[in-house]
Scaffold this motif. Structure first.
Motif, mmCIF file in Angstrom:
data_model
loop_
_atom_site.group_PDB
_atom_site.id
_atom_site.type_symbol
_atom_site.label_atom_id
_atom_site.label_comp_id
_atom_site.label_asym_id
_atom_site.label_seq_id
_atom_site.Cartn_x
_atom_site.Cartn_y
_atom_site.Cartn_z
ATOM 1 N N GLU A 194 40.969 51.238 52.109
ATOM 2 C CA GLU A 194 40.356 49.917 51.997
ATOM 3 C C GLU A 194 39.175 49.923 51.036
ATOM 4 O OE1 GLU A 194 41.346 46.897 53.368
ATOM 5 O OE2 GLU A 194 43.161 48.098 53.681
ATOM 6 N N ASP A 195 38.493 51.050 50.897
ATOM 7 C CA ASP A 195 37.356 51.136 49.968
ATOM 8 C C ASP A 195 37.736 51.862 48.679
ATOM 9 O OD1 ASP A 195 37.701 53.615 51.095
ATOM 10 O OD2 ASP A 195 35.568 54.013 51.379
ATOM 11 N N GLY A 196 39.024 51.865 48.365
ATOM 12 C CA GLY A 196 39.506 52.591 47.198
ATOM 13 C C GLY A 196 39.638 51.732 45.951
ATOM 14 N N PHE A 197 39.665 52.414 44.803
ATOM 15 C CA PHE A 197 39.809 51.773 43.497
ATOM 16 C C PHE A 197 41.013 52.368 42.764
ATOM 17 C CE2 PHE A 197 35.363 51.135 44.445
ATOM 18 C CZ PHE A 197 35.067 49.885 43.915
ATOM 19 N N ILE A 198 41.601 51.562 41.880
ATOM 20 C CA ILE A 198 42.647 52.053 40.985
ATOM 21 C C ILE A 198 42.279 51.676 39.562
ATOM 22 C CG2 ILE A 198 44.062 49.961 41.341
ATOM 23 C CD1 ILE A 198 46.533 51.760 40.803
ATOM 24 N N VAL A 199 42.495 52.611 38.637
ATOM 25 C CA VAL A 199 42.211 52.400 37.219
ATOM 26 C C VAL A 199 43.510 52.623 36.458
ATOM 27 C CG1 VAL A 199 40.838 53.102 35.236
ATOM 28 C CG2 VAL A 199 39.858 53.242 37.547
ATOM 29 N N LEU A 200 43.908 51.639 35.666
ATOM 30 C CA LEU A 200 45.117 51.733 34.849
ATOM 31 C C LEU A 200 44.706 51.761 33.388
ATOM 32 C CD1 LEU A 200 48.432 49.794 35.305
ATOM 33 C CD2 LEU A 200 47.412 49.991 33.048
ATOM 34 N N HIS A 201 45.018 52.887 32.715
ATOM 35 C CA HIS A 201 44.668 53.064 31.295
ATOM 36 C C HIS A 201 45.860 52.619 30.452
ATOM 37 C CE1 HIS A 201 42.259 55.542 28.239
ATOM 38 N NE2 HIS A 201 43.217 54.928 27.572
ATOM 39 N N ILE A 202 45.625 51.726 29.495
ATOM 40 C CA ILE A 202 46.731 51.161 28.714
ATOM 41 C C ILE A 202 46.189 50.742 27.349
ATOM 42 C CG2 ILE A 202 46.426 48.753 29.439
ATOM 43 C CD1 ILE A 202 49.815 50.622 29.290
ATOM 44 N N ASP A 203 47.080 50.527 26.385
ATOM 45 C CA ASP A 203 46.612 50.033 25.092
ATOM 46 C C ASP A 203 46.912 48.541 24.984
ATOM 47 O OD1 ASP A 203 49.298 49.820 24.518
ATOM 48 O OD2 ASP A 203 49.216 50.970 22.662
ATOM 49 N N LEU B 26 41.909 49.083 33.120
ATOM 50 C CA LEU B 26 41.800 47.966 34.062
ATOM 51 C C LEU B 26 41.420 48.517 35.429
ATOM 52 C CD1 LEU B 26 45.057 46.041 33.063
ATOM 53 C CD2 LEU B 26 42.761 45.772 32.109
ATOM 54 N N VAL B 27 40.360 47.977 36.010
ATOM 55 C CA VAL B 27 39.841 48.476 37.284
ATOM 56 C C VAL B 27 40.048 47.428 38.367
ATOM 57 C CG1 VAL B 27 37.844 49.408 38.505
ATOM 58 C CG2 VAL B 27 38.097 49.805 36.031
ATOM 59 N N TYR B 28 40.737 47.825 39.459
ATOM 60 C CA TYR B 28 40.962 46.961 40.625
ATOM 61 C C TYR B 28 40.527 47.705 41.889
ATOM 62 C CZ TYR B 28 43.666 43.516 37.996
ATOM 63 O OH TYR B 28 44.056 42.535 37.118
ATOM 64 N N ARG B 29 40.200 46.952 42.921
ATOM 65 C CA ARG B 29 39.880 47.523 44.220
ATOM 66 C C ARG B 29 40.942 47.110 45.223
ATOM 67 N NH1 ARG B 29 34.721 43.561 45.744
ATOM 68 N NH2 ARG B 29 35.936 41.616 45.811
ATOM 69 N N ARG B 30 41.055 47.876 46.319
ATOM 70 C CA ARG B 30 42.030 47.527 47.350
ATOM 71 C C ARG B 30 41.547 46.335 48.172
ATOM 72 N NH1 ARG B 30 46.187 49.558 50.822
ATOM 73 N NH2 ARG B 30 46.761 47.684 51.990
ATOM 74 N N ARG C 214 43.937 38.709 42.227
ATOM 75 C CA ARG C 214 42.966 38.478 41.157
ATOM 76 C C ARG C 214 41.539 38.645 41.651
ATOM 77 N NH1 ARG C 214 44.439 33.241 37.628
ATOM 78 N NH2 ARG C 214 42.606 34.045 36.540
ATOM 79 N N VAL C 215 41.322 38.353 42.916
ATOM 80 C CA VAL C 215 39.980 38.484 43.472
ATOM 81 C C VAL C 215 39.510 39.929 43.481
ATOM 82 C CG1 VAL C 215 40.744 38.749 45.863
ATOM 83 C CG2 VAL C 215 38.489 37.758 45.392
ATOM 84 N N HIS C 216 40.464 40.866 43.411
ATOM 85 C CA HIS C 216 40.112 42.284 43.456
ATOM 86 C C HIS C 216 40.043 42.927 42.071
ATOM 87 C CE1 HIS C 216 40.098 42.104 47.694
ATOM 88 N NE2 HIS C 216 41.383 41.891 47.815
ATOM 89 N N TYR C 217 40.221 42.136 41.037
ATOM 90 C CA TYR C 217 39.986 42.640 39.680
ATOM 91 C C TYR C 217 38.493 42.869 39.504
ATOM 92 C CZ TYR C 217 39.083 42.405 34.649
ATOM 93 O OH TYR C 217 38.622 42.645 33.384
#
Length: 281
Positions: free
Chosen positions: A106-115, A164-168, A132-135
């Motif tokens: 629940e307190d985790g983040f995901i980062v997606l690296h892209i061009d 791109l950084v998102y949270r759970r 979108r609220v978690h972007y």
């Protein structure tokens, strides 16, 4: 209401649940997956199946995920179709992102690296899956430097990629980032010109030739304008303009210029006015 639709999206959504659950085989796992706090793991195999196999152990427990997926290029897909390229890429990404979300705490983040070729589609896809609220933000990462780019024959040099950084959930709180002081440790050489050198023209480019004693190469703390030591061998000789210039015009000049000559070649290494210095030992 979905944010994004594409050909075969229903199959991509079903793939999340239809992917079979397998136990991780010992020969495909490097590390210990037993116990409450497993160490580092390296898993070889299909990443969709690997993610599904991790669910019983790690669902809801992962605090940070960083992914660098295949960019949507012809080399990334065996059967690449210009008309369906986005559909293929989106169908590949969708079930994997769904499973990655389930792995996050629940307190985790995901980062997606892209061009930039696919970042806009990736953003909308992440909005749909994570909300979108978690972007959180888009970090713009400088991955190349014009003065250090060797492929000057490219029409465009991509310097920036996105993360791109998102949270759970709202329970995820970012930490204040520290100032970056690392990353340039390899760019730790400087050349000091002690004389004017001898002017000549090679391959249509203005060149100054410095003999030993007319220059110094000093090793310094790495910095963005520093130089990197690169041996002129293998793919360097064929894969970029500086390597080809070295091969075609400098490598055979031992008898004329002697050992240890340094060549200052104007307008090579990028498409700007910078200078690339090449040394023949």
């Amino acid at each position: 209401m979905p944010f994004l639709d594409w050909a075969n999206k229903n199959q991509a959504m079903a793939a999340t649940h239809e992917a079979p659950c397998h136990l991780l085989k010992q020969e495909s796992v490097h590390g210990d997956i037993t116990g409450a706090c497993a160490g580092n793991l390296l898993i070889e195999g299909d990443n969709l199946l690997a993610l599904k196999a991790l669910m019983p152990l790690y669902a809801g427990r992962v605090k940070c995920i960083f992914i660098d997926p295949p960019y949507n290029t012809q080399s990334a897909f065996e059967h690449y179709d210009d008309k369906l390229e986005h559909s293929q890429w989106l169908s590949m990404m969708y079930p994997r992102l769904i499973l990655l979300r389930e792995l996050l705490s629940e307190d985790g983040f995901i980062v997606l690296h892209i061009d930039d070729a696919e970042s806009h589609y990736a953003k909308v896809l992440m909005d749909e899956i994570f909300g979108r609220v978690h972007y959180q933000t888009s970090m713009y990462v400088q991955v190349r430097y014009t003065s250090k780019t060797l492929k000057s024959d490219m029409a465009y040099h991509k310097q920036i990629e996105q993360a791109l950084v998102y949270r759970r959930s709202c329970a995820a709180k970012p930490c204040k980032p520290s100032i970056q002081t690392q990353g340039f440790d390899k760019f730790n050489f400087e050349i000091v010109e002690l004389a004017r050198g001898r002017a000549t023209t090679l391959g249509g480019k203005a060149v100054q030739v410095f003999r030993p004693g007319e220059y110094e190469i000093n090793k310094v703390a790495g910095h963005v304008d520093g130089l990197k030591e690169i041996w002129a061998s293998g793919s360097i000789l064929d894969g970029n303009s500086s390597g080809r210039f070295f091969r075609d015009y400098l490598a055979g000049r031992f008898d004329e210029d002697g050992a240890g000559a340094l060549y200052k070649v104007a307008n090579i290494g990028d498409d700007g006015p910078e200078i690339c210095k090449l040394v023949v030992a």
